[in-house]
Design a protein around this motif. Structure first.
Motif, PDB file in Angstrom:
ATOM      1  N   ASN A 273       0.854  -1.187   0.000  1.00  0.00           N
ATOM      2  CA  ASN A 273       0.000   0.000   0.000  1.00  0.00           C
ATOM      3  C   ASN A 273       0.892   1.241   0.000  1.00  0.00           C
ATOM      4  O   ASN A 273       1.817   1.350   0.811  1.00  0.00           O
ATOM      5  CB  ASN A 273      -0.907   0.020   1.243  1.00  0.00           C
TER       6      ASN A 273
ATOM      7  N   ARG B 258       0.653   5.448   0.014  1.00  0.00           N
ATOM      8  CA  ARG B 258      -0.225   6.600   0.227  1.00  0.00           C
ATOM      9  C   ARG B 258       0.608   7.866   0.094  1.00  0.00           C
ATOM     10  O   ARG B 258       1.591   8.074   0.795  1.00  0.00           O
ATOM     11  CB  ARG B 258      -0.870   6.524   1.613  1.00  0.00           C
TER      12      ARG B 258
ATOM     13  N   THR C 162      -4.101   6.768  -2.613  1.00  0.00           N
ATOM     14  CA  THR C 162      -3.531   5.475  -2.228  1.00  0.00           C
ATOM     15  C   THR C 162      -3.550   4.530  -3.426  1.00  0.00           C
ATOM     16  O   THR C 162      -4.564   4.418  -4.118  1.00  0.00           O
ATOM     17  CB  THR C 162      -4.313   4.859  -1.061  1.00  0.00           C
TER      18      THR C 162
ATOM     19  N   ALA D  71       3.923   7.226   2.220  1.00  0.00           N
ATOM     20  CA  ALA D  71       3.872   6.218   3.280  1.00  0.00           C
ATOM     21  C   ALA D  71       3.695   4.842   2.633  1.00  0.00           C
ATOM     22  O   ALA D  71       2.798   4.647   1.806  1.00  0.00           O
ATOM     23  CB  ALA D  71       2.733   6.504   4.238  1.00  0.00           C
ATOM     24  N   ILE D  72       4.556   3.900   3.018  1.00  0.00           N
ATOM     25  CA  ILE D  72       4.579   2.580   2.387  1.00  0.00           C
ATOM     26  C   ILE D  72       4.353   1.514   3.453  1.00  0.00           C
ATOM     27  O   ILE D  72       4.974   1.535   4.520  1.00  0.00           O
ATOM     28  CB  ILE D  72       5.929   2.331   1.679  1.00  0.00           C
ATOM     29  N   GLU D  73       3.448   0.599   3.168  1.00  0.00           N
ATOM     30  CA  GLU D  73       3.211  -0.572   4.015  1.00  0.00           C
ATOM     31  C   GLU D  73       3.223  -1.813   3.140  1.00  0.00           C
ATOM     32  O   GLU D  73       2.631  -1.816   2.058  1.00  0.00           O
ATOM     33  CB  GLU D  73       1.871  -0.465   4.747  1.00  0.00           C
TER      34      GLU D  73
ATOM     35  N   GLN E 239       4.201  -6.488   3.328  1.00  0.00           N
ATOM     36  CA  GLN E 239       4.613  -7.640   4.119  1.00  0.00           C
ATOM     37  C   GLN E 239       5.385  -8.610   3.234  1.00  0.00           C
ATOM     38  O   GLN E 239       5.269  -8.575   2.005  1.00  0.00           O
ATOM     39  CB  GLN E 239       3.412  -8.339   4.751  1.00  0.00           C
TER      40      GLN E 239
ATOM     41  N   LYS F  30       5.174  -7.770   8.692  1.00  0.00           N
ATOM     42  CA  LYS F  30       4.781  -6.468   8.158  1.00  0.00           C
ATOM     43  C   LYS F  30       5.911  -5.451   8.314  1.00  0.00           C
ATOM     44  O   LYS F  30       6.680  -5.481   9.277  1.00  0.00           O
ATOM     45  CB  LYS F  30       3.518  -5.980   8.853  1.00  0.00           C
ATOM     46  N   TYR F  31       5.972  -4.537   7.330  1.00  0.00           N
ATOM     47  CA  TYR F  31       6.986  -3.490   7.314  1.00  0.00           C
ATOM     48  C   TYR F  31       6.311  -2.150   6.989  1.00  0.00           C
ATOM     49  O   TYR F  31       5.304  -2.113   6.262  1.00  0.00           O
ATOM     50  CB  TYR F  31       8.055  -3.766   6.258  1.00  0.00           C
ATOM     51  N   THR F  32       6.885  -1.086   7.483  1.00  0.00           N
ATOM     52  CA  THR F  32       6.423   0.266   7.150  1.00  0.00           C
ATOM     53  C   THR F  32       7.623   1.132   6.826  1.00  0.00           C
ATOM     54  O   THR F  32       8.711   0.962   7.401  1.00  0.00           O
ATOM     55  CB  THR F  32       5.634   0.893   8.317  1.00  0.00           C
ATOM     56  N   GLN F  33       7.448   2.035   5.869  1.00  0.00           N
ATOM     57  CA  GLN F  33       8.495   2.962   5.463  1.00  0.00           C
ATOM     58  C   GLN F  33       7.900   4.339   5.195  1.00  0.00           C
ATOM     59  O   GLN F  33       6.712   4.454   4.856  1.00  0.00           O
ATOM     60  CB  GLN F  33       9.209   2.471   4.191  1.00  0.00           C
ATOM     61  N   GLU F  34       8.717   5.361   5.329  1.00  0.00           N
ATOM     62  CA  GLU F  34       8.344   6.733   4.985  1.00  0.00           C
ATOM     63  C   GLU F  34       9.416   7.297   4.064  1.00  0.00           C
ATOM     64  O   GLU F  34      10.607   7.214   4.370  1.00  0.00           O
ATOM     65  CB  GLU F  34       8.235   7.603   6.253  1.00  0.00           C
TER      66      GLU F  34
END
Length: 589
Positions: free
Chosen positions: A226, A228, A245, A279-281, A283, A289-293
């Motif tokens: 995902n 956004r 998104t 914003a990046i989500e 898995q 799960k991972y999140t990045q900005e």
């Protein structure tokens, strides 16, 4: 206790005593008869009744009862730490040693509250192992899979063992063991490589689809991505009827994937670079799960800078059909034009050709041609026939293409492109046939000559002549150098045949044109060699043999004359060649 022998002697002694008393009563004869009977009876195996002595008192022996010691379990002892590679399958072996008594109903467990906290996966439903009894050593072993996304490091494992002893009591042992995970795999990460749009910048007051080029910069596939985009403003950069998104189902390791957003730049924006937030989500394949900005920097061209974004026409390529142009010979010229703009078409394109000194003249058309339109990023081509002047010098000439066209708004635009065309003059070297002496004798020198004429329009350069064949060649290599257009020269060489018959040979002429292009000519010839002439005879004549030898003398005289003529001709040619070379040296000086 009395033995059987002692008991027999006791009986005998008693019998003797009884016999003695009887003898005293019956007399001597009867005495001896009775004695013999008694002795005979003693010798017979007569069972005698043993006389039991009085019984001894009983003895009591005390044997101590055996008690098995309690078990003593040692987990892992002094073993090396096991090392596993991320992304591999392995066997986890933990040794357990019993240094005490036998352990019964032993249950060995890996204490895990949440299996997801382990650095590996196992196919078993439980992490317990039951052993009915054991002494010595056993091994707690389970097959494991280390996920590729496991971070390198040292991980603790809690292991315990519960058991029963022979006495019926219970006990337990526990320990913390450590395993090491190594990995050469790049862990999941999504990388923004940059923006892609029509043109280098987003024009103020315009709308454009912008592509974000994303790359899975890891060795592990990812999914459920995902993205956004935010950070918009009303007067700045905003979305133009486009969701903020975007969803990407999956990306393999190293895969590139563009994501599109339609952005609108405010009409009053100034030139510059404006940041947006991404914003990046996602898995990985193990559902981690991972999140990045990340920041997205959008270049914007304000109204004052948009002149730099005007469409331009580029003369991208051209074709001659050869590496150079011959002076005085018509040739086709194909020109390829490209609209360098990625979002603006150009129309009403007029192309006008001109050259210095009008060295090139169009054939069958004018020097101008027309294209109605060139779409963004597209290319068109046109072929025109040109004729260079016959007296054009050997050099590189410039051909200028003047471009007049309009953009989508009808603005008049101009541009100019220049190409270079190499022109050479025609090169043409003509030679005569090889001239040979009329009579050639074996072992005698003879000469050949060859005339050369430059009938072309350019200078023949690096002219060299050699002779080859089945004979000896004397002074056979001649370097003339440059032979100007309209000039001539000659070549001669001395040959000495060593055998009779027809001997083939050839004169090899090599040279270059103005561009250094090599050429070669070969002129073949044949020497018809006669036997060597006998030397002339001198001295007093014999009158008697004069009549018989007169024909032979005639042939000898003729041969001597021919040999003398050949020698004279050779000397003349050598002197002529020497004189010519001396003349060339004087000219060079």
């Amino acid at each position: 206790m009395p033995t059987e022998s002692s008991m027999s002697w006791t009986v005998v002694s008693k019998v003797l005593k009884i016999t003695q008393r009887g003898a005293e009563v019956m007399g001597n004869n009867a005495r001896w008869a009775l004695l013999l009977i008694i002795l005979f009876c003693c010798l017979l195996p007569i069972p005698l009744l043993a006389v039991e002595p009085p019984a001894d008192p009983p003895i009591t022996v005390y044997i101590p009862e055996y008690t098995e010691p309690d078990p003593i379990l040692v987990i892992a002892d002094d073993r090396w730490m096991p090392v596993f590679e991320a992304g591999s399958k392995a066997q986890l072996n933990i040794p357990i040693k019993n240094v005490g008594g036998r352990a019964y109903n032993t249950v060995i467990s890996l204490n895990v509250s949440d299996p997801k906290s382990l650095p590996f996966e196992a196919d078993k439903m439980a992490f317990n192992r039951y052993i009915s009894s054991f002494t010595g050593q056993t091994v707690y072993s389970i097959p494991i899979t280390i996920p590729a996304n496991t971070a390198p490091g040292t991980y603790p494992l809690q292991i315990s063992a519960n058991y029963q002893s022979a006495s019926g009591g219970g006990g337990s042992a526990s320990a913390t063991v450590y395993i090491k995970i190594t990995s050469d795999l790049r862990q999941p990460q999504l990388k923004l490589l940059g923006l892609q749009m029509e043109g280098d910048k987003l024009k103020a007051g315009s709308t454009q689809v912008v592509k974000l080029n994303l790359k899975n910069d890891s060795d592990i596939p990812i999914n459920s991505i995902n993205l956004r985009l935010n950070g918009f403003s009303t007067e700045g950069i905003n979305l133009d009827n486009w969701p903020d998104t975007q969803f990407v189902k999956a990306m393999e390791a190293g895969e590139l994937h563009p994501v599109e957003f339609r952005l609108q730049a405010g009409s009053k924006m100034e030139s510059g670079t404006y940041p947006l937030d991404l914003a990046i989500e996602f898995q990985d394949q193990y559902h981690h799960k991972y999140t990045q900005e990340q920041k997205v920097y959008v270049p914007v061209a304000g109204k004052g800078e948009q002149d730099d974004l005007l469409p331009r026409i580029l003369l991208e390529d051209y074709y001659l059909g050869d590496d150079y142009v011959q002076a005085g010979q018509t040739f086709p010229l194909t020109l390829l034009f490209r609209n360098t703009s990625k979002n603006t078409a150009v129309a009403n394109i007029k192309v006008s050709l001109s050259s210095e000194g009008d060295i090139f003249a169009p054939v069958g058309s004018s020097s101008s041609f027309y294209f109605p339109e060139i779409s963004p990023g597209e290319a068109v081509e046109h072929t025109i026939r040109l004729h260079p002047q016959p007296n054009a010098e050997h050099k590189v000439y410039s051909l200028v293409a003047q471009l007049d066209y309009q953009d989508e708004d009808g603005n008049q635009l101009k541009d100019q492109e220049t190409i270079s065309l190499p022109v050479v003059k025609e090169i043409k070297l003509v030679t005569s046939d090889v001239e040979i002496s009329p009579e050639v004798y074996m072992g005698s020198p003879t000469s050949i000559t060859l005339d050369l004429y430059n009938t072309g329009r350019s200078t023949v350069r690096n002219l060299m002549i050699t002779t080859e064949g089945d004979f000896e060649v004397q002074n056979g290599t001649l370097f003339i150098g440059n032979l100007e257009a309209g000039h001539d020269d000659y070549y001669d060489a001395t040959l000495v045949p060593a055998q009779e018959g027809e001997l083939p040979g050839k004169v090899i002429i090599s040279y270059e044109d103005e561009l250094g292009q090599p050429y070669q000519l070969e002129k073949a010839f044949t020497l018809t060699v006669m036997p060597a002439a006998p030397p002339p005879m001198f001295g007093p004549e014999m009158p008697l043999e004069e009549t018989a030898q007169s024909p032979l003398k005639k042939w000898m005289i003729a041969g001597g004359i021919l040999l003398l003529l050949a020698t004279v001709i050779t000397i003349i040619l050598i002197r002529r060649r020497h004189h010519r070379r001396m003349k060339e040296v004087e000219l060079d000086e």
